[in-house]
Scaffold this active site. Sequence first.
Site, PDB file in Angstrom:
ATOM      1  N   ARG A  92      36.521  27.503  50.687  1.00 52.20           N
ATOM      2  CA  ARG A  92      35.572  27.984  51.678  1.00 52.20           C
ATOM      3  C   ARG A  92      34.634  26.879  52.140  1.00 52.20           C
ATOM      4  NH1 ARG A  92      31.807  32.010  49.007  1.00 52.20           N
ATOM      5  NH2 ARG A  92      33.319  33.643  49.351  1.00 52.20           N
ATOM      6  N   TYR A  93      34.325  25.959  51.232  1.00 51.93           N
ATOM      7  CA  TYR A  93      33.455  24.830  51.556  1.00 51.93           C
ATOM      8  C   TYR A  93      34.309  23.566  51.522  1.00 51.93           C
ATOM      9  CZ  TYR A  93      29.958  28.186  49.804  1.00 51.93           C
ATOM     10  OH  TYR A  93      29.191  29.289  49.575  1.00 51.93           O
ATOM     11  N   ARG A  96      34.713  21.554  47.971  1.00 51.62           N
ATOM     12  CA  ARG A  96      35.007  22.184  46.680  1.00 51.62           C
ATOM     13  C   ARG A  96      35.871  23.424  46.854  1.00 51.62           C
ATOM     14  NH1 ARG A  96      30.084  23.088  48.758  1.00 51.62           N
ATOM     15  NH2 ARG A  96      28.731  24.806  48.115  1.00 51.62           N
ATOM     16  N   CYS A 105      39.408  39.360  31.975  1.00 51.84           N
ATOM     17  CA  CYS A 105      38.138  39.001  31.343  1.00 51.84           C
ATOM     18  C   CYS A 105      38.089  39.711  29.993  1.00 51.84           C
ATOM     19  CB  CYS A 105      36.957  39.492  32.179  1.00 51.84           C
ATOM     20  SG  CYS A 105      36.973  38.870  33.867  1.00 51.84           S
ATOM     21  N   CYS A 109      32.520  43.836  33.746  1.00 52.94           N
ATOM     22  CA  CYS A 109      31.171  44.184  34.174  1.00 52.94           C
ATOM     23  C   CYS A 109      31.298  45.261  35.245  1.00 52.94           C
ATOM     24  CB  CYS A 109      30.498  42.949  34.748  1.00 52.94           C
ATOM     25  SG  CYS A 109      30.658  41.518  33.653  1.00 52.94           S
ATOM     26  N   CYS A 112      31.037  44.100  38.900  1.00 51.27           N
ATOM     27  CA  CYS A 112      31.813  42.896  39.234  1.00 51.27           C
ATOM     28  C   CYS A 112      32.148  42.810  40.715  1.00 51.27           C
ATOM     29  CB  CYS A 112      33.110  42.876  38.439  1.00 51.27           C
ATOM     30  SG  CYS A 112      34.181  41.488  38.877  1.00 51.27           S
ATOM     31  N   ARG A 114      34.503  41.020  41.884  1.00 49.69           N
ATOM     32  CA  ARG A 114      35.963  40.936  42.054  1.00 49.69           C
ATOM     33  C   ARG A 114      36.635  42.115  41.372  1.00 49.69           C
ATOM     34  NH1 ARG A 114      35.570  35.075  41.139  1.00 49.69           N
ATOM     35  NH2 ARG A 114      35.275  34.230  43.227  1.00 49.69           N
ATOM     36  N   ASP A 273      26.402  41.899  45.117  1.00 50.94           N
ATOM     37  CA  ASP A 273      27.396  41.939  46.194  1.00 50.94           C
ATOM     38  C   ASP A 273      27.758  43.378  46.531  1.00 50.94           C
ATOM     39  OD1 ASP A 273      27.867  39.137  46.701  1.00 50.94           O
ATOM     40  OD2 ASP A 273      28.751  39.049  44.692  1.00 50.94           O
ATOM     41  N   ASP A 310      25.733  36.022  48.868  1.00 54.14           N
ATOM     42  CA  ASP A 310      27.051  35.609  49.335  1.00 54.14           C
ATOM     43  C   ASP A 310      27.330  36.473  50.565  1.00 54.14           C
ATOM     44  OD1 ASP A 310      29.597  34.410  49.360  1.00 54.14           O
ATOM     45  OD2 ASP A 310      29.550  34.319  47.163  1.00 54.14           O
ATOM     46  N   LYS A 317      27.518  31.240  50.428  1.00 53.23           N
ATOM     47  CA  LYS A 317      26.248  31.601  49.785  1.00 53.23           C
ATOM     48  C   LYS A 317      25.096  30.889  50.466  1.00 53.23           C
ATOM     49  CE  LYS A 317      28.408  31.764  45.202  1.00 53.23           C
ATOM     50  NZ  LYS A 317      29.695  31.178  45.641  1.00 53.23           N
TER      51      LYS A 317
HETATM   52  C1  LIG Z   1      30.408  30.315  44.931  1.00 55.66           C
HETATM   53  C2  LIG Z   1      31.556  29.570  45.426  1.00 55.66           C
HETATM   54  C3  LIG Z   1      31.633  28.168  45.259  1.00 55.66           C
HETATM   55  C4  LIG Z   1      30.567  27.381  44.569  1.00 55.66           C
HETATM   56  O1  LIG Z   1      29.415  27.336  45.344  1.00 55.66           O
HETATM   57  P1  LIG Z   1      28.158  26.490  44.887  1.00 55.66           P
HETATM   58  O2  LIG Z   1      27.111  26.843  45.874  1.00 55.66           O
HETATM   59  O3  LIG Z   1      28.563  25.041  44.932  1.00 55.66           O
HETATM   60  O4  LIG Z   1      27.839  26.904  43.495  1.00 55.66           O
HETATM   61  C5  LIG Z   1      32.719  27.507  45.775  1.00 55.66           C
HETATM   62  N1  LIG Z   1      33.697  28.170  46.425  1.00 55.66           N
HETATM   63  C6  LIG Z   1      33.641  29.492  46.610  1.00 55.66           C
HETATM   64  C7  LIG Z   1      34.730  30.149  47.346  1.00 55.66           C
HETATM   65  C8  LIG Z   1      32.573  30.245  46.103  1.00 55.66           C
HETATM   66  O5  LIG Z   1      32.545  31.575  46.266  1.00 55.66           O
HETATM   67  S1  SF4 Z   2      31.637  39.640  36.764  1.00 55.08           S
HETATM   68 FE1  SF4 Z   2      33.794  40.235  37.011  1.00 55.08          FE
HETATM   69  S2  SF4 Z   2      34.928  38.309  36.846  1.00 55.08           S
HETATM   70 FE2  SF4 Z   2      32.896  37.958  35.940  1.00 55.08          FE
HETATM   71  S3  SF4 Z   2      33.109  38.418  33.730  1.00 55.08           S
HETATM   72 FE3  SF4 Z   2      32.372  40.287  34.740  1.00 55.08          FE
HETATM   73  S4  SF4 Z   2      34.264  41.404  35.172  1.00 55.08           S
HETATM   74 FE4  SF4 Z   2      34.888  39.291  34.799  1.00 55.08          FE
END
Ligand SMILES: *Cc1c(COP(=O)(O)O)cnc(C)c1O
Ligand code: SF4
Length: 351
Positions: A92-93, A96, A105, A109, A112, A114, A273, A310, A317
Amino acid sequence: MDMSDRTLRTAVQLSAAGLIQESDIADITRVAGSFAVAISPQMRALIDPRAPNDPIAAQFVPSSLEVNQAPEELDDPIGDESHSPVPGIVHRYPDRVLFKLVNVCPVYCRFCFRRETVGTEHNGLDSEALERALNYIESNAEIWEVVVSGGDPFILSSRRLARIMSRLERIPHLGVVRFHTRVPVVRPDNVDAELISALKIKKAVYVVLHTNHVQELSEASRNACAKLIDAGFPMLSQTVLLKGVNANAETLKALFRQLVEMRIKPYYLHHGDLAKGTSHFRTTIAEGQSLVRSLRAQISGLCQPTYVLDIPGGYGKVPIGPNYLSFQGSGIYSVEDNLGHSHQYVESVLP
Ligand SMILES: *Cc1c(COP(=O)(O)O)cnc(C)c1O
Ligand code: SF4
């Protein structure tokens, strides 16, 4: 095997453990059909079943409130899908990528972000998909950092992690490998000599701990973090702002101070989220900003994470903390101090 040694995964097990009412088994079974349930023995041991608002139980014990799904809530709340060039990678960036090695996991949570994808299959990337993901990182020279996530990457065997790390170590354009994990809290015994040796490569390796309440930071978990830090991996933390768990200044203050005492720098405080069935956990942004403002006024700068949102849809973010500055015109600003008093700031720069 004694029940207390096992991860709790079903409504019947939760009821037998005294964590839900027997009369809720049918409802909770329905919730568990949509969103994975797991409570590790270590987290179960930290729950006081008699405490009505136990902050550990609130994070992991499923609730019938999860069936409430608001129209604003999304399957993919932070838009991972739209930025995934190959399975397991979210780019996305520019500099990175997120590298999602595994879908499972040790705990799930309830809030979560995801939750639609974790716990749905029992393997991570198969070897072919892993190869494609590594090839993607190798062939994109603008990638400076790999953020290894999941699921929880520290659930993988040290042997597998070591193999992946040695591939990453050989990529010249990579500067940093960062892990996001909850394992040092929820399954601290996983942090052993083998894991540490697997992580050790000739690049900077950071570990970001996901933790939301000071009661999660048991002695075992503090020791696990100390092992990682002593081995040369700087640690940061991320916390989700959660109603019923940590959304008050005293609780956040205790958490961030404890983390700093553990040599862990609070990095992000995430606004909740828009994951499905999680509205009972969310605060308003105004509440979050007011908490962050009061922390700023009370505790060390080391204890201040950045409050972030986010943006739904995959836009990334951004900081959403309180604003202290307002522009008054022609180089003049009004800036507010920690007591809420306004002061004038007059800019002075070379023309
Ligand atoms: C959160 C995230 C990151 C890391 O973001 P930082 O602001 O550098 O901590 C990188 N890629 C994706 C897709 C993310 O959701
Ligand atoms: S937030 Fe989601 S991905 Fe992270 S530890 Fe909890 S269940 Fe796993």
